[in-house]
Design an enzyme around this catalytic site. Structure first.
Site, PDB file in Angstrom:
ATOM      1  N   GLU A 434       0.833  -1.213   0.000  1.00  0.00           N
ATOM      2  CA  GLU A 434       0.000   0.000   0.000  1.00  0.00           C
ATOM      3  C   GLU A 434       0.861   1.254   0.000  1.00  0.00           C
ATOM      4  OE1 GLU A 434      -3.119  -1.017  -0.858  1.00  0.00           O
ATOM      5  OE2 GLU A 434      -2.755   1.108  -1.109  1.00  0.00           O
TER       6      GLU A 434
HETATM    7  C1  LIG Z   1       2.079  -9.627   0.348  1.00  0.00           C
HETATM    8  C2  LIG Z   1       1.902  -8.523  -0.632  1.00  0.00           C
HETATM    9  C3  LIG Z   1       0.627  -8.124  -0.995  1.00  0.00           C
HETATM   10  C4  LIG Z   1       0.452  -7.118  -1.951  1.00  0.00           C
HETATM   11  N1  LIG Z   1      -0.818  -6.801  -2.374  1.00  0.00           N
HETATM   12  C5  LIG Z   1      -0.965  -6.005  -3.455  1.00  0.00           C
HETATM   13  C6  LIG Z   1      -2.248  -5.828  -4.072  1.00  0.00           C
HETATM   14  O1  LIG Z   1      -3.258  -6.358  -3.615  1.00  0.00           O
HETATM   15  N2  LIG Z   1      -2.319  -5.068  -5.198  1.00  0.00           N
HETATM   16  C7  LIG Z   1      -1.235  -4.458  -5.740  1.00  0.00           C
HETATM   17  O2  LIG Z   1      -1.376  -3.800  -6.750  1.00  0.00           O
HETATM   18  N3  LIG Z   1      -0.009  -4.585  -5.161  1.00  0.00           N
HETATM   19  C8  LIG Z   1       0.150  -5.344  -4.056  1.00  0.00           C
HETATM   20  N4  LIG Z   1       1.384  -5.517  -3.488  1.00  0.00           N
HETATM   21  C9  LIG Z   1       2.517  -4.812  -4.038  1.00  0.00           C
HETATM   22  C10 LIG Z   1       3.025  -3.718  -3.110  1.00  0.00           C
HETATM   23  O3  LIG Z   1       2.116  -2.665  -3.028  1.00  0.00           O
HETATM   24  C11 LIG Z   1       4.417  -3.321  -3.606  1.00  0.00           C
HETATM   25  O4  LIG Z   1       5.280  -4.396  -3.296  1.00  0.00           O
HETATM   26  C12 LIG Z   1       4.900  -2.024  -3.009  1.00  0.00           C
HETATM   27  O5  LIG Z   1       4.144  -0.949  -3.474  1.00  0.00           O
HETATM   28  C13 LIG Z   1       6.376  -1.766  -3.306  1.00  0.00           C
HETATM   29  O6  LIG Z   1       6.668  -1.941  -4.654  1.00  0.00           O
HETATM   30  P1  LIG Z   1       7.898  -2.874  -5.069  1.00  0.00           P
HETATM   31  O7  LIG Z   1       7.717  -4.179  -4.378  1.00  0.00           O
HETATM   32  O8  LIG Z   1       8.009  -2.885  -6.536  1.00  0.00           O
HETATM   33  O9  LIG Z   1       9.161  -2.187  -4.425  1.00  0.00           O
HETATM   34  P2  LIG Z   1      10.035  -1.034  -5.106  1.00  0.00           P
HETATM   35  O10 LIG Z   1       9.132   0.014  -5.639  1.00  0.00           O
HETATM   36  O11 LIG Z   1      11.001  -1.666  -6.027  1.00  0.00           O
HETATM   37  O12 LIG Z   1      10.780  -0.448  -3.848  1.00  0.00           O
HETATM   38  C14 LIG Z   1      11.980  -1.023  -3.314  1.00  0.00           C
HETATM   39  C15 LIG Z   1      12.523  -0.077  -2.242  1.00  0.00           C
HETATM   40  O13 LIG Z   1      12.864   1.181  -2.857  1.00  0.00           O
HETATM   41  C16 LIG Z   1      12.172   2.240  -2.205  1.00  0.00           C
HETATM   42  N5  LIG Z   1      11.781   3.238  -3.199  1.00  0.00           N
HETATM   43  C17 LIG Z   1      11.260   3.026  -4.424  1.00  0.00           C
HETATM   44  N6  LIG Z   1      10.993   4.197  -5.019  1.00  0.00           N
HETATM   45  C18 LIG Z   1      11.346   5.171  -4.176  1.00  0.00           C
HETATM   46  C19 LIG Z   1      11.312   6.602  -4.208  1.00  0.00           C
HETATM   47  N7  LIG Z   1      10.824   7.270  -5.246  1.00  0.00           N
HETATM   48  N8  LIG Z   1      11.768   7.277  -3.141  1.00  0.00           N
HETATM   49  C20 LIG Z   1      12.240   6.630  -2.057  1.00  0.00           C
HETATM   50  N9  LIG Z   1      12.292   5.289  -1.965  1.00  0.00           N
HETATM   51  C21 LIG Z   1      11.846   4.570  -3.002  1.00  0.00           C
HETATM   52  C22 LIG Z   1      10.965   1.603  -1.535  1.00  0.00           C
HETATM   53  O14 LIG Z   1      10.516   2.352  -0.431  1.00  0.00           O
HETATM   54  C23 LIG Z   1      11.517   0.229  -1.141  1.00  0.00           C
HETATM   55  O15 LIG Z   1      12.172   0.319   0.079  1.00  0.00           O
HETATM   56  C24 LIG Z   1       1.575  -6.474  -2.502  1.00  0.00           C
HETATM   57  C25 LIG Z   1       2.865  -6.853  -2.097  1.00  0.00           C
HETATM   58  C26 LIG Z   1       3.030  -7.875  -1.202  1.00  0.00           C
HETATM   59  C27 LIG Z   1       4.429  -8.308  -0.848  1.00  0.00           C
END
Ligand SMILES: Cc1cc2nc3c(=O)[nH]c(=O)nc-3n(C[C@H](O)[C@H](O)[C@H](O)COP(=O)(O)OP(=O)(O)OC[C@H]3O[C@@H](n4cnc5c(N)ncnc54)[C@H](O)[C@@H]3O)c2cc1C
Length: 592
Positions: A434
């Site tokens: 989220e």
């Molecule tokens: C169990 C689970 C349930 C989920 N449920 C859903 C769902 O129902 N629907 C859905 O659409 N998604 C869902 N997600 C996805 C979730 O919302 C994302 O994993 C989350 O938004 C982070 O994206 P990412 O994993 O690609 O991490 P990334 O975006 O790759 O981030 C990696 C790290 O980099 C940091 N980072 C990235 N960009 C920036 C920035 N601009 N400034 C500072 N820091 C940054 C982040 O804070 C993080 O620490 C789920 C994920 C999990 C694990």
């Protein structure tokens, strides 16, 4: 003690004396939310949470979910739990009676949702996602889609999901690649979404996916993303279910926690979908759902903290180990000062988080029922400011609280048998999904503070000052501690507002410390408000030990937790200096 008991007294004190429930019940349309009705709903929800939902938590963790013959198989007990949830009308409390809702305040649904998440957070995600979908459809979809989908979503006969994330598009949704093409009155959606919570299952007869995708020739970036409603089963004109749509769970993730919540890779293969809102405005529509979901995830932090606290408390009374100071006989570990420190840290962080979360949610109701545009704008800005604090801070403290829960169990906390480890594992997702807490912190400093030149934050600071000034004389010492911390937050605000123009790296560098500072200060403010309410109730003749405990809790928080603000304030004074000092090459220089 049972596995989980809803903290009804704290919920009611918070609703009535923090989140302004009695005032809300005076608003036109909310007349049904009388004190008796609120009590009755909370009592019944508490029974269902304790007797029906909570017993499935452990079993769900152990059994997990499987993908068999194209179907997601959930733990055996979940079908019955979902049926009771649906039949109880629990998903409809806050929704429009026109679509089968009960028209009660959103605020009233919050303690109820807290109970589901405390009882079984992995299961609670299913109704939570449906509620976000209802809100999104209610605010953005055409009347036709609303008439077709809302009644069944609100009744719980159908569930909702949120399909944003793709392999290359997580925090940055501007690069979403899923596609949609017009096809007569509808669209055809194709692409792959990952990490979709409760993306498929058999608990409900249909699943309504809300999917971000690009129309042909859509501009690059966030302004080229549209939102589509894609049902698992197509819906006939008479409302009956038709053909299976070409959307399916391709695989399930194996995760650290929330084992019984299916996290799906979803494939959309030219699936029939319907546009929600304007073309290319999908992200804005989805934000209505995300804001709701962010508050809900913050609330999950409170819920899992409460569950971990209750379990640790029970253990602290049962576990006999060594004599306490001044005694010769071995006694329960709750008599040891360090165990009390841990228990009180768990208790007060949880209660502070609850109060911040309920208060933010109450503001959304006040905005909806505002008498003037000015009042609406004030309440909306207040809720918007508090949202990243609720999501960010309440889920960060959940890490500490659930970890302390393990610690209080000693070695038994590290083995799975006691369940303390499950809470710790389950809680770990909360700062990630989220919008990660890094993104929440950026939202707080950027959109919520820099963008309005600190107006909403300044209003909140004034509110805190006035609460401190109106404190009962018996709480003067605590009010002074809060005032000091509020001044620290004010200085942090000024540092951000004055420094951002000269140093583009400043907001991102201080964001996390800013969010944590704001969270701890808000927690102190809310506990002081609660302690004040306790003083008044005691003065009126109520001798419930819960009330005196609330006063002591505020004392502990101000003395042992609130001073953390100083550390965050000092760290953010450093600005971007040390954070951005290392070159990328230097990071790995030790082994290259
Ligand atoms: C169990 C689970 C349930 C989920 N449920 C859903 C769902 O129902 N629907 C859905 O659409 N998604 C869902 N997600 C996805 C979730 O919302 C994302 O994993 C989350 O938004 C982070 O994206 P990412 O994993 O690609 O991490 P990334 O975006 O790759 O981030 C990696 C790290 O980099 C940091 N980072 C990235 N960009 C920036 C920035 N601009 N400034 C500072 N820091 C940054 C982040 O804070 C993080 O620490 C789920 C994920 C999990 C694990």
């Amino acid at each position: 003690m049972a596995d989980y008991n809803a903290p009804l007294k704290d919920m009611k004190l918070t609703l009535n004396h923090v989140a302004r429930m009695p005032e809300l019940a005076q608003k036109p349309g909310f007349e049904d939310a009388s004190a008796d009705m609120v009590d009755a709903i909370l009592e019944e929800a508490s029974r269902v949470a304790r007797d029906v939902v909570a017993p499935t938590n452990r079993e769900g963790d152990e059994q997990g979910v499987k993908l068999q013959d194209g179907k997601v198989v959930c733990p055996e007990s979940f079908a019955g739990v979902y049926q009771q949830y649906m039949e109880g009308g629990w998903g409809s409390l806050q929704y429009d009676p026109e679509y089968g809702g009960q028209g009660l305040p959103f605020l009233l649904s919050i303690p109820v949702m807290e109970m589901w998440h405390s009882a079984n957070m992995a299961w609670g995600l299913c109704p939570m996602l449906s509620q976000g979908a209802v809100e999104c459809v209610e605010l953005n979809a055409s009347d036709e889609l609303k008439a077709q989908y809302l009644p069944k979503l609100i009744s719980g006969e159908w569930c909702g999901t949120m399909n944003l994330t793709e392999a290359n598009a997580g925090s940055d949704l501007s690069v979403v690649r899923a596609k949609a093409r017009p096809d007569g009155d509808a669209y055809r959606v194709s692409g792959e979404k990952i990490f979709i919570t409760w993306g498929d299952h058999e608990l409900a007869e249909n699943i309504v996916h809300l999917v971000l995708a690009r129309l042909p020739d859509a501009p690059e970036g966030v302004r080229g993303i549209s939102l589509f409603l894609v049902p698992k089963y197509l819906v006939n004109a008479d409302g009956s279910l038709g053909e299976r749509n070409s959307v399916e769970a391709l695989s399930l993730e194996h995760k650290l926690g929330i084992h019984s919540s299916p996290t799906c890779v979803m494939g959309f293969d030219d699936a029939v979908g319907y546009l929600v809102g304007e073309p290319n405005r999908g992200l804005a529509c989805m934000f209505t759902m995300m804001n709701n979901a962010r508050l809900s995830v913050g609330l999950q932090g409170v819920s899992i903290s409460e569950r971990a606290y209750q379990q640790a408390l029970e253990y602290a009374f049962d576990r006999i180990q060594g004599p306490a100071v001044g005694t010769k006989e071995a006694g329960p570990i709750i008599r040891h000062a360090d165990v009390r420190r841990m228990l009180l840290t768990m208790k007060t962080l949880t209660e502070a988080g609850r109060a911040i979360a309920y208060d933010a949610c109450g503001s959304l109701d006040f905005a909806a029922k505002a008498d003037s545009d000015e009042e609406r704008a004030i309440e909306q800005a207040r809720a918007a400011l508090l949202t990243p604090i609720v999501k960010g801070w309440c889920t960060e403290i959940a890490q500490e609280v659930t970890s302390l829960g393990v610690q209080i169990h000693g070695g038994m906390g590290y083995v799975e048998e006691t369940g303390a480890a499950q809470h710790y594992r389950d809680a770990r997702i909360l700062p990630i999904y989220e919008g990660t807490n890094g993104i929440q912190a950026l939202d707080l400093v950027g959109r919520k503070t820099l963008m309005d030149k600190g107006a909403a934050l300044s209003a909140l600071i004034e509110e805190m000052r006035s609460a401190a000034a109106q404190t009962d004389p018996s709480l003067t010492a605590q009010a002074k501690q809060l005032e000091l911390a509020v001044t620290g937050l004010e200085q942090a605000r000024d540092l951000l507002l004055n420094g951002a123009a000269d140093d583009a790296l400043l907001p991102g560098s201080i964001a996390y410390n800013f969010m944590m500072l704001a969270g701890y200060v808000c927690g102190g403010w809310q506990l002081l408000r609660q302690a004040n309410a306790a003083v008044s109730l005691i003065a009126a003749g109520d001798d419930d030990p819960y009330l005196t405990a609330k006063q002591e809790s505020a004392r502990f928080y101000m003395a042992q937790i609130l001073p953390r603000w100083k550390g965050f304030a000092e760290m953010l004074e450093d600005g971007s200096q040390s954070i951005m000092a290392l070159s990328e090459e230097q990071f790995s220089s030790a082994w290259q």
